[in-house]
Design an enzyme around this catalytic site. Sequence first.
Site, PDB file in Angstrom:
ATOM      1  CB  SER A  15      -4.958  -2.739 -21.507  1.00  0.00           C
ATOM      2  OG  SER A  15      -4.843  -2.583 -20.030  1.00  0.00           O
ATOM      3  CG  ASN A  16      -6.980  -3.056 -16.337  1.00  0.00           C
ATOM      4  OD1 ASN A  16      -7.092  -4.273 -15.975  1.00  0.00           O
ATOM      5  ND2 ASN A  16      -6.266  -2.141 -16.055  1.00  0.00           N
ATOM      6  CG  ASN A 110      -9.746   2.644  -9.131  1.00  0.00           C
ATOM      7  OD1 ASN A 110      -9.762   2.418 -10.307  1.00  0.00           O
ATOM      8  ND2 ASN A 110      -8.702   3.075  -8.512  1.00  0.00           N
ATOM      9  CG  HIS A 112      -3.549   2.364  -7.202  1.00  0.00           C
ATOM     10  ND1 HIS A 112      -3.192   3.430  -7.836  1.00  0.00           N
ATOM     11  CD2 HIS A 112      -2.941   2.330  -6.392  1.00  0.00           C
ATOM     12  CE1 HIS A 112      -2.612   4.473  -7.409  1.00  0.00           C
ATOM     13  NE2 HIS A 112      -2.391   3.555  -6.789  1.00  0.00           N
ATOM     14  CB  SER A 139      -4.836  -2.567  -4.291  1.00  0.00           C
ATOM     15  OG  SER A 139      -3.360  -2.850  -4.235  1.00  0.00           O
ATOM     16  CG  ASP A 148      -5.925   6.088  -5.691  1.00  0.00           C
ATOM     17  OD1 ASP A 148      -6.831   5.011  -6.272  1.00  0.00           O
ATOM     18  OD2 ASP A 148      -5.049   6.409  -6.021  1.00  0.00           O
ATOM     19  CD  GLU A 177      -2.596  -2.384 -13.799  1.00  0.00           C
ATOM     20  OE1 GLU A 177      -4.306  -1.714 -14.467  1.00  0.00           O
ATOM     21  OE2 GLU A 177      -2.050  -1.733 -13.683  1.00  0.00           O
TER      22      GLU A 177
HETATM   23  C1  GRF Z   1      -3.787   0.594 -15.249  1.00  0.00           C
HETATM   24  O1  GRF Z   1      -2.909   0.189 -15.011  1.00  0.00           O
HETATM   25  C2  GRF Z   1      -4.753   0.968 -13.780  1.00  0.00           C
HETATM   26  O2  GRF Z   1      -4.428   0.305 -13.448  1.00  0.00           O
HETATM   27  C3  GRF Z   1      -4.786   2.904 -13.947  1.00  0.00           C
HETATM   28  O3  GRF Z   1      -4.389   2.992 -15.394  1.00  0.00           O
HETATM   29  C4  GRF Z   1      -4.578   2.142 -15.890  1.00  0.00           C
HETATM   30  C5  GRF Z   1      -5.138   1.565 -17.093  1.00  0.00           C
HETATM   31  O4  GRF Z   1      -5.173   0.899 -17.977  1.00  0.00           O
HETATM   32  N1  GRF Z   1      -5.915   2.741 -13.122  1.00  0.00           N
HETATM   33  P1  GRF Z   1      -6.131   0.657 -18.900  1.00  0.00           P
HETATM   34  O5  GRF Z   1      -6.581   1.709 -19.874  1.00  0.00           O
HETATM   35  O6  GRF Z   1      -7.097  -0.768 -18.485  1.00  0.00           O
HETATM   36  O7  GRF Z   1      -5.083  -0.623 -20.071  1.00  0.00           O
END
Ligand code: GRF
Length: 217
Positions: A15-16, A110, A112, A139, A148, A177
């Site tokens: 999703s990010n 990254n 987090h 973050s 991290d 995020e």
């Molecule tokens: C997110 O919460 C990110 O911060 C963490 O893992 C999750 C990944 O979610 N590192 P997605 O795959 O981006 O939906």
Amino acid sequence: MARKRVAILISGRGSNMAALIEAAAARDYPAEIVLIAASRPDAAGLLRARAAGIATAVVDHAAHGKDRAAFERALHGELQRHHVDLVCLAGFMRLLTPQFVAQWDGRLLNIHPALLPAFKGLDTHERALAAGVKIHGASVHFVVPEMDSGPIIAQAAVPVHDGDSTDTLAARVLAAEHRIYPLALRLVAEGRVRVAGGRCLIDGAAAPNDVLIVPGR
Ligand code: GRF
């Protein structure tokens, strides 16, 4: 200025990754997403990336067994083949060796799901609830060999409500995020982030961009 060529590394839902792809679709965004690389062939984000017409690569960590160096050589090869300038880890569940991190020093980001340096590692939302914090968040930071722990580029804070479960808190943080990762990548791609003494100094950032307070539902 030429747009920076960005690879996003994923292991799961992505999703990010999707938030970054969407941001980069804007004409004035200073980065283009040229590659999505997944550490697992079944990463759901791969389907989304293909649907968006972005090149994908699977560098299957399982296929390399315990040979971390071979896995990272394959990954590095893909990044070079696509002439990548910047790499964004987005739910990428492999720890990278100091050698790989050094190769991408200052160009590896990254996200987090916590307000670092609090709650490094996994299960951040469970631990935030157990600790009883009133503010939680996310973050974006440069990656350094220690997990991290790199210089923080951007953070977003969200409130923790009394009735929160891990799921409701995770959803609130995830929405934050999706706002800060595109912001942080923009700042880095525009060359506005300088690291000095382990801190990121941001050129010309308006104060509201430094910290986002995202109201909860
Ligand atoms: C997110 O919460 C990110 O911060 C963490 O893992 C999750 C990944 O979610 N590192 P997605 O795959 O981006 O939906």
